[in-house]
Write a protein that holds these residues in place. Structure first.
Motif, PDB file in Angstrom:
ATOM      1  N   LYS A 109       7.908   3.865  -3.520  1.00 57.68           N
ATOM      2  CA  LYS A 109       8.222   2.879  -4.237  1.00 57.68           C
ATOM      3  C   LYS A 109       7.536   1.662  -4.660  1.00 57.68           C
ATOM      4  O   LYS A 109       7.746   1.176  -5.489  1.00 57.68           O
ATOM      5  CB  LYS A 109       9.713   2.702  -3.423  1.00 57.68           C
ATOM      6  N   SER A 110       6.634   1.315  -3.936  1.00 57.73           N
ATOM      7  CA  SER A 110       5.773   0.073  -3.974  1.00 57.73           C
ATOM      8  C   SER A 110       4.299   0.475  -4.226  1.00 57.73           C
ATOM      9  O   SER A 110       3.756   1.586  -3.819  1.00 57.73           O
ATOM     10  CB  SER A 110       5.744  -0.867  -2.664  1.00 57.73           C
ATOM     11  N   PRO A 111       3.584  -0.208  -4.929  1.00 57.37           N
ATOM     12  CA  PRO A 111       2.135   0.046  -5.073  1.00 57.37           C
ATOM     13  C   PRO A 111       1.297   0.270  -3.944  1.00 57.37           C
ATOM     14  O   PRO A 111       1.814   0.003  -2.694  1.00 57.37           O
ATOM     15  CB  PRO A 111       1.435  -1.197  -5.937  1.00 57.37           C
ATOM     16  N   SER A 112       0.357   1.183  -3.814  1.00 57.25           N
ATOM     17  CA  SER A 112      -0.313   1.692  -2.774  1.00 57.25           C
ATOM     18  C   SER A 112      -0.707   0.434  -1.954  1.00 57.25           C
ATOM     19  O   SER A 112      -1.142  -0.777  -2.469  1.00 57.25           O
ATOM     20  CB  SER A 112      -1.266   2.712  -2.927  1.00 57.25           C
ATOM     21  N   LEU A 113      -0.785   0.211  -0.711  1.00 56.85           N
ATOM     22  CA  LEU A 113      -1.563  -0.778   0.152  1.00 56.85           C
ATOM     23  C   LEU A 113      -2.937  -0.693  -0.118  1.00 56.85           C
ATOM     24  O   LEU A 113      -3.527   0.333  -0.030  1.00 56.85           O
ATOM     25  CB  LEU A 113      -1.339  -0.724   1.616  1.00 56.85           C
ATOM     26  N   SER A 114      -3.703  -1.734  -0.148  1.00 63.74           N
ATOM     27  CA  SER A 114      -5.191  -1.906  -0.358  1.00 63.74           C
ATOM     28  C   SER A 114      -5.705  -1.533   0.900  1.00 63.74           C
ATOM     29  O   SER A 114      -5.092  -1.760   1.973  1.00 63.74           O
ATOM     30  CB  SER A 114      -5.552  -3.279  -0.907  1.00 63.74           C
ATOM     31  N   TRP A 115      -7.125  -1.208   0.868  1.00 59.29           N
ATOM     32  CA  TRP A 115      -7.849  -0.972   2.089  1.00 59.29           C
ATOM     33  C   TRP A 115      -7.922  -2.080   3.084  1.00 59.29           C
ATOM     34  O   TRP A 115      -7.736  -2.192   4.486  1.00 59.29           O
ATOM     35  CB  TRP A 115      -9.062  -0.424   1.868  1.00 59.29           C
ATOM     36  N   GLU A 169      -2.662   7.916  10.066  1.00 59.05           N
ATOM     37  CA  GLU A 169      -1.705   7.944   8.939  1.00 59.05           C
ATOM     38  C   GLU A 169      -1.986   6.746   7.925  1.00 59.05           C
ATOM     39  O   GLU A 169      -1.974   6.876   6.468  1.00 59.05           O
ATOM     40  CB  GLU A 169      -0.252   7.676   9.422  1.00 59.05           C
ATOM     41  N   ILE A 170      -2.525   5.595   8.346  1.00 55.88           N
ATOM     42  CA  ILE A 170      -2.848   4.600   7.429  1.00 55.88           C
ATOM     43  C   ILE A 170      -4.179   5.050   6.781  1.00 55.88           C
ATOM     44  O   ILE A 170      -4.188   4.361   5.659  1.00 55.88           O
ATOM     45  CB  ILE A 170      -3.304   3.279   8.560  1.00 55.88           C
ATOM     46  N   GLU A 212     -10.302   1.840  -4.110  1.00 56.19           N
ATOM     47  CA  GLU A 212     -11.357   1.000  -3.500  1.00 56.19           C
ATOM     48  C   GLU A 212     -11.409   1.051  -1.990  1.00 56.19           C
ATOM     49  O   GLU A 212     -10.181   0.823  -1.357  1.00 56.19           O
ATOM     50  CB  GLU A 212     -11.950  -0.220  -4.123  1.00 56.19           C
ATOM     51  N   TYR A 213     -12.419   1.548  -1.061  1.00 53.89           N
ATOM     52  CA  TYR A 213     -12.238   1.316   0.148  1.00 53.89           C
ATOM     53  C   TYR A 213     -13.603   1.139   0.634  1.00 53.89           C
ATOM     54  O   TYR A 213     -14.758   1.489  -0.052  1.00 53.89           O
ATOM     55  CB  TYR A 213     -11.399   2.250   0.648  1.00 53.89           C
TER      56      TYR A 213
END
Length: 975
Positions: free
Chosen positions: A785-791, A886-887, A927-928
């Motif tokens: 539901k939300s934009p993906s978490l950045s690295w 998982e993260i 990006e990561y």
């Protein structure tokens, strides 16, 4: 040869002293030789007691006569004695043992950013010459030893970012006349400040941030006596009450950090006398009232944040006098009125946030003079009028959402050539989508939801190929979706719902290989869903409901597991998901219903009055037509009946949940009469005085293994979380319950959800804690539901959770084991700072036995599944390892597939062992840092070792994470 030469030199010196009759010189030579050997001996003894995995200290050899050529060692040129040892960031571990105290000429010792554990060695106080001692960013625990109070020459003392605990003892500052800089931030110190701190008259910098210090501001009176302070950081503690007068005495102050406390009352009126202030942060407190006029005297101020308070009134015109401002954040307050034109005088301003206030009027055109602005955030205000032209080449973020702006999007937006984030959602524009938006080659996120747009979607919107989020929901857009949408190769969110788009779904969407979210619901799209969309393997959420789509679903990807709600309202789609009959789409079918009579918004069939002529009567009199109409009528009637029943039930359902509905069994009030409400915070009786007032507005927000969670608003808008424990499984007496809960409440840490109090009755037990509004890590990772978490945010979450567990395991007495760690128990605040919840609740259910201590599949340590009931810290380490995987991967701990169940840790272990670790990384992250993700995967695998003794402690995990993290250059100041 070297030894022979040195022996010859010594013999020559001895003979010379004997010839000259100077016996004193002979003793002096022997003393120098002995001292040099002491330096070598001390460093070799120190090295022998630690672990050096990277062999950084390989040049340290016990065969050498002098350590002056060793790496990380500096000596005085005249005496040859060691004066500095700097071992920062070398991945060293172990305890700081003996040996260093032999370096009697040592002036600077720095062991920061390593993995040292244990307590601070009190023998360090024996180095009388020591001026700088830096032990920051390690895993040191315990208290500060008393012997350090005798170090009369110490100037810089840095113990920050460790796990030190207890109170800050008075003896630390007993002999502090030489002290220039003290940093104890990022530990677990509690209690009030020591009264001896006021003796440190020459102190230039004091950092006590991110601890658990508290008390009323009387303590500040002592700090106000430190006239030479240049930096004062008391942020992220529990200090409360008004800030007393006296700050004006700190006339040399350059930085003042009080954010993240409970300071209340008005802002200090005499702050304007600190004319050298450059950085001022009072954010996230409870300050109220208007801005003091003395602020306008702070002409050197470059950073000012008052966000997250209760400040009121209008923004005064004199704010334009603060011409050195580069960062200005007044968000989340109660400011109202119009913006003064004088804001245009802030020519150096690069960041401006006024979000979440009640500001109105037009956005002043004078802001165009601030041509260095890179971020403008005006979200959630009452701004009206037309959108101001802000043609800044420097502008990167522009958020004007949730206002009442009118007019059109000006084509001059093209001059904002570096814009990456543009949000105009929830406004009242009357505008088309300007084609100039397609020429913003840096634009990554475009959010124009519910903003009053009309017309068609610009064909060149994706010409820049940088767009990753395109949200146009809730407008009046019409026409077909352009085929050019396939040019948005980096798009991962495409949301076009609740418009009037027609035509077919473009097959060019197949090119969007990064697409994760596709929402086209509530439009007038027709035709078949392109079969090619089944090849979009990255799709995790699709909604095509309430259109006019027909035909079969794509055979691959997410379309095989879509929920019914994602397709409902499309009566022509043939899918077992919708309980249709077997499809016969390749054979001719009689025309039963007029497609133009479909109401895409309501999802129902309505009569077409425009085509009710005689030419249609034969069709309506056909047998197939009669059967179809009868079936449709029955369906509509059923839907209406169910809808009416639901509406009736909702109207009868109470909005509030009384305490009676939360109690289990017994009479309505009997259990409550015997109950007891205990609050741990002073003054909480003002907003919670009984259980009835606590729960009369509670609403359920979730359920878990340890009970049901409710949200309640109490007092003057305070929001708390209430967990109702399953009373049938709770066998503790009231006294034992009180002891256990108080132990949990003492475990305060920035990454733990704070426990505020409890309610106890024989048949009802409640825990009252702070409410974290940002949702859980589970929602952010898996809901889509939300934009993906950045690295960067993911790493911050991992480190924060690790620190909270390390605190529970190493700093709390008795040790607290979480036993239940999973993403749903990791809550995120507005800044994505993790807050661990439900810690230690297993202690309240210790009599349940193994069945009662069930955990979610995938997170349970293997020793617990083999009959062992030894719940200890290593169980938490295993669960953290799974959470870490998982993260990084964005996958669940257990994945259920058609014929198999896949365990994440086993799958990742197989991939890493084959050298394919990068393939495990969540592809939703564009990006990561490769040098960080693979070590994190390996750390997760180490934590999930089958053998408990092979798993590291959480203190070691924290240090490993700090080593993995790519270091960021930090500004250093000398006091």
């Amino acid at each position: 040869m070297k030894n022979i030469q040195e022996m010859g030199s010594f013999f020559f010196f001895f003979m010379l002293s004997w010839v000259l009759g100077g016996f004193f010189f002979s003793c002096r030579a022997a003393s120098i030789s002995l001292q040099l050997n002491d330096d070598v001996l001390g460093l070799i003894v120190f090295k022998a007691g630690i672990q050096d995995p990277t062999s950084s200290l390989s040049s340290w050899s016990e065969d050498d006569d002098s350590p002056c050529h060793w790496n990380f060692v500096q000596c005085d040129r005249n005496s040859g004695r060691v004066t500095e040892v700097s071992l920062d960031g070398l991945s060293l571990s172990g305890k700081i043992g003996r040996g260093l105290e032999k370096l009697q000429n040592l002036q600077a010792l720095s062991l920061s950013n390593n993995n040292f554990s244990g307590t601070i060695n009190p023998e360090l106080a024996r180095i009388e010459s020591l001026r700088r001692l830096n032990l920051s960013r390690n895993s040191l625990s315990g208290s500060i030893p008393p012997s350090l109070g005798n170090m009369s020459s110490i100037q810089v003392l840095d113990f920050s970012e460790n796990s030190l605990s207890g109170t800050i003892p008075d003896y630390v500052f007993n002999n502090c006349f030489s002290l220039r800089f003290v940093n104890l931030g990022g530990n677990s110190f509690e209690g009030s400040l020591p009264y001896t701190l006021s003796k440190c008259m020459f102190l230039g910098g004091l950092n006590l941030s991110s601890n658990h210090l508290q008390g009323d501001p009387d303590f500040v009176n002592g700090i106000w006596l430190l006239k030479r302070l240049r930096v004062l950081d008391l942020s992220n503690n529990g200090f409360s009450g008004p800030v007393p007068e006296g700050v004006a005495g700190l006339h040399n102050l350059k930085e003042l950090h009080l954010q993240g406390n409970l300071f209340s009352g008005s802002l200090p009126l005499d702050i304007g006398f600190c004319i050298h202030l450059m950085h001022l942060d009072f954010s996230n407190n409870i300050f109220s009232g208007a801005l003091p006029s003395s602020f306008q005297s702070l002409t050197s101020l470059s950073y000012l944040s008052l966000a997250g308070n209760n400040l009121m009134g209008e923004l005064p015109p004199w704010i334009g006098n603060m011409k050195s401002l580069q960062y200005l954040d007044f968000s989340s307050n109660g400011f109202k009125g119009i913006l003064p034109d004088s804001l245009g005088n802030l020519k150096l301003l690069s960041y401006l946030s006024l979000s979440h206030n009640s500001l109105s009027g037009s956005i002043p055109e004078s802001l165009a003079k601030c041509d260095r602005l890179s971020e403008i955030r005006f979200r959630d205000n009452l701004f009206n009028g037309t959108m101001a032209l802000l043609p800044f080449e420097s502008l990167q973020v522009l958020d004007l959402s949730k206002n009442d702006l009118r007019g059109s999007i000006p084509p001059e937006i093209i001059f904002c050539s570096n814009l990456t984030y543009f949000n105009l959602s929830w406004n009242s524009l009357d505008s088309r989508i300007p084609p100039e938006l397609g020429d913003l080659h840096m634009l990554s996120e475009l959010d124009l939801r519910y903003s009053g747009l009309h017309g068609s979607i610009a064909e060149n919107l994706c010409s820049s190929k940088s767009l990753s989020v395109l949200a146009l929901d809730g407008n009046s857009l019409s026409g077909p979706i352009p085929q050019e949408i396939g040019s948005c190769s980096n798009l991962y969110v495409l949301s076009l719902s609740n418009n009037s788009l027609n035509g077919s779904i473009p097959s060019s969407l197949l090119k969007l290989q990064k697409l994760e979210v596709l929402n086209m619901a509530l439009n007038k799209l027709s035709g078949e869903i392109p079969q090619e969309l089944g090849g979009l393997e990255s799709l995790v959420a699709v909604n095509l409901s309430y259109n006019q789509l027909t035909g079969r679903l794509p055979s691959g990807g997410i379309f095989q597991s879509l929920d019914q709600s994602s397709l409902e309202g499309n009566l022509g789609i043939c899918s077992p998901i919708l309980n249709d009959q077997p499809c016969k789409m390749n054979t001719p079918k009689p025309l039963v219903l007029d497609p133009n009579a479909y109401d895409g918004v309501a999802g129902t069939i309505v009569p077409d009055l425009r085509n009710s002529g005689k030419s249609k009567r034969k069709e309506f009199l056909s047998v197939s037509a009669i059967i179809a109409i009868s079936a449709a009528s029955l369906i509509i009637l059923g839907v209406l009946v169910v809808t009416l029943l639901n509406v009736s039930a909702q109207r009868r359902a109470p909005n509030n949940i009384p305490i009676d509905s939360l109690s289990s069994g017994g009479s309505k009030c009997s259990n409550q009469a015997m109950g007891r409400l205990v609050m741990f915070e002073a003054g909480s009786e003002d907003w919670v005085n009984n259980a009835q007032s606590l729960l009369n507005k509670a609403s359920e927000v979730g359920r878990g293994a340890f009970g049901t969670l409710y949200k309640a608003t109490v007092g003057e808008g305070r929001v708390v979380a209430i967990k109702r424990l399953p009373s049938s499984n709770l066998s503790l007496s009231e006294e034992d319950f009180d002891n256990e809960v108080r132990n949990l409440a003492r475990a305060r840490h920035p990454n733990l959800v704070g426990l505020k109090g409890y309610y106890w009755a024989p048949q009802l037990q409640l825990l009252i804690s702070e409410f974290v509004p940002g949702g859980s890590l589970h929602e952010r990772l898996f809901s889509g539901k939300s934009p993906s978490l950045s690295w960067a945010i993911r790493f911050k979450i991992a480190l924060g959770v690790a620190k909270s567990l390390a605190h529970l395991h190493h700093a709390c007495r008795p040790t607290i084991v979480h036993y239940g760690l999973k993403p749903s128990n990791v809550l995120l605040d507005a800044n994505c700072i993790p807050k661990l919840s439900d810690y230690g609740l297993v202690r309240l259910f210790s009599s349940l036995g193994k069945r009662g201590l069930s955990m979610s599949p995938g997170y349970m340590a293997p020793e617990l599944t083999c009959g062992s009931l030894c719940v200890n810290e290593k169980c938490d380490v295993y669960s953290f390892g799974v959470l870490l995987l998982e993260i990084v991967s964005g996958r669940r701990a257990v994945e259920y597939r058609e014929d198999d169940m896949v365990m994440l840790c086993e799958d990742v272990r197989s991939m890493v062992e084959r050298g394919r670790g990068l393939e495990c990384v969540d592809m939703k992250m564009e990006e990561y840092a490769e040098e960080e993700v693979v070590p994190l995967l390996r750390l997760g695998l180490v934590c999930t070792s089958q053998v408990p003794s092979s798993r590291p402690s959480m203190a070691e995990v924290v240090q490993i994470l700090q080593v993995i993290k790519t270091p960021v250059p930090e500004r250093m100041e000398v006091f």
